[in-house]
Design an enzyme around this catalytic site. Sequence first.
Site, PDB file in Angstrom:
ATOM      1  N   TYR A  18       0.826  -1.213   0.000  1.00 25.61           N
ATOM      2  CA  TYR A  18       0.000   0.000   0.000  1.00 25.61           C
ATOM      3  C   TYR A  18       0.860   1.263   0.000  1.00 25.61           C
ATOM      4  O   TYR A  18       0.334   2.381   0.014  1.00 25.61           O
ATOM      5  CB  TYR A  18      -0.921   0.013   1.232  1.00 25.61           C
ATOM      6  CG  TYR A  18      -0.172  -0.096   2.542  1.00 25.61           C
ATOM      7  CD1 TYR A  18       0.215   1.046   3.231  1.00 25.61           C
ATOM      8  CD2 TYR A  18       0.174  -1.337   3.069  1.00 25.61           C
ATOM      9  CE1 TYR A  18       0.923   0.956   4.427  1.00 25.61           C
ATOM     10  CE2 TYR A  18       0.873  -1.441   4.254  1.00 25.61           C
ATOM     11  CZ  TYR A  18       1.247  -0.293   4.927  1.00 25.61           C
ATOM     12  OH  TYR A  18       1.958  -0.384   6.105  1.00 25.61           O
ATOM     13  N   GLY A  19       2.195   1.084  -0.016  1.00 25.42           N
ATOM     14  CA  GLY A  19       3.125   2.209  -0.073  1.00 25.42           C
ATOM     15  C   GLY A  19       4.026   2.049  -1.276  1.00 25.42           C
ATOM     16  O   GLY A  19       3.555   1.905  -2.403  1.00 25.42           O
ATOM     17  N   SER A  20       5.326   2.021  -1.051  1.00 28.61           N
ATOM     18  CA  SER A  20       6.265   1.934  -2.171  1.00 28.61           C
ATOM     19  C   SER A  20       6.156   0.627  -2.944  1.00 28.61           C
ATOM     20  O   SER A  20       6.532   0.566  -4.122  1.00 28.61           O
ATOM     21  CB  SER A  20       7.702   2.120  -1.678  1.00 28.61           C
ATOM     22  OG  SER A  20       8.048   1.119  -0.735  1.00 28.61           O
ATOM     23  N   GLU A  95      11.600  -4.018   4.638  1.00 30.26           N
ATOM     24  CA  GLU A  95      10.478  -3.522   5.425  1.00 30.26           C
ATOM     25  C   GLU A  95      10.655  -3.689   6.932  1.00 30.26           C
ATOM     26  O   GLU A  95      10.210  -2.844   7.703  1.00 30.26           O
ATOM     27  CB  GLU A  95       9.177  -4.225   4.983  1.00 30.26           C
ATOM     28  CG  GLU A  95       8.867  -4.109   3.509  1.00 30.26           C
ATOM     29  CD  GLU A  95       8.546  -2.681   3.084  1.00 30.26           C
ATOM     30  OE1 GLU A  95       8.125  -1.883   3.941  1.00 30.26           O
ATOM     31  OE2 GLU A  95       8.729  -2.363   1.900  1.00 30.26           O
TER      32      GLU A  95
END
Length: 202
Positions: A18-20, A95
């Site tokens: 949902y990000g990078s 992450e």
Amino acid sequence: MKPQDIVTGKSSLWIFGYGSLVWKPDFKYKRSKVGYIRGYKRRFWHGDNYHRGNDETPGRVVTLIEEEDACTWGVAFEVAGSQLEESLRYLNVRETVCGGYLTQFVEFIPRGEAQSPIQALVYIATADNPIYLGPASTEEIAAQITVCKGKTGHNIEYLLRLADFMRHSCPDVDDPHLFSIEAACLAIIGPILLAAQQPVFA
């Protein structure tokens, strides 16, 4: 949850980004689907002192905050066979070790009719993390994002690429938090870019 615990007994796995990850997964995968998860909102509340900032000026990146009526759009990637362990080893560094995110499973709903929900792994940073920054005003977040840079690049690139993904891949979805920060950042850098384009006379 350790990578070896995640893969036990599995021949394939879905990973929700949902990000990078939505534009830069950087691992091999079998296929991907755009969709959403329920019960979470995306917020620029996590600090980043590696990829998009440093110890002195940490950047701001997204994490998920539980909220019953919320949903967050992104991309789920299916990894299978050798891709499974390879992707988790890579993401554990990207992450977890460098980003401070923890893992858990969520129900991912692919976009489109007659699509069955999928159990997917997701990386979430919580307030227990020492580099978690928490809520701030749109203007404060934008001011921070415009000046921060880490080993992966400028913080504003992260923001603009995420906004671009939402605009092109989820055109019917509104994301006020994301788009308001984007607008505030562009308002800050717009005059700077305009000034840089002006001719300089001796």
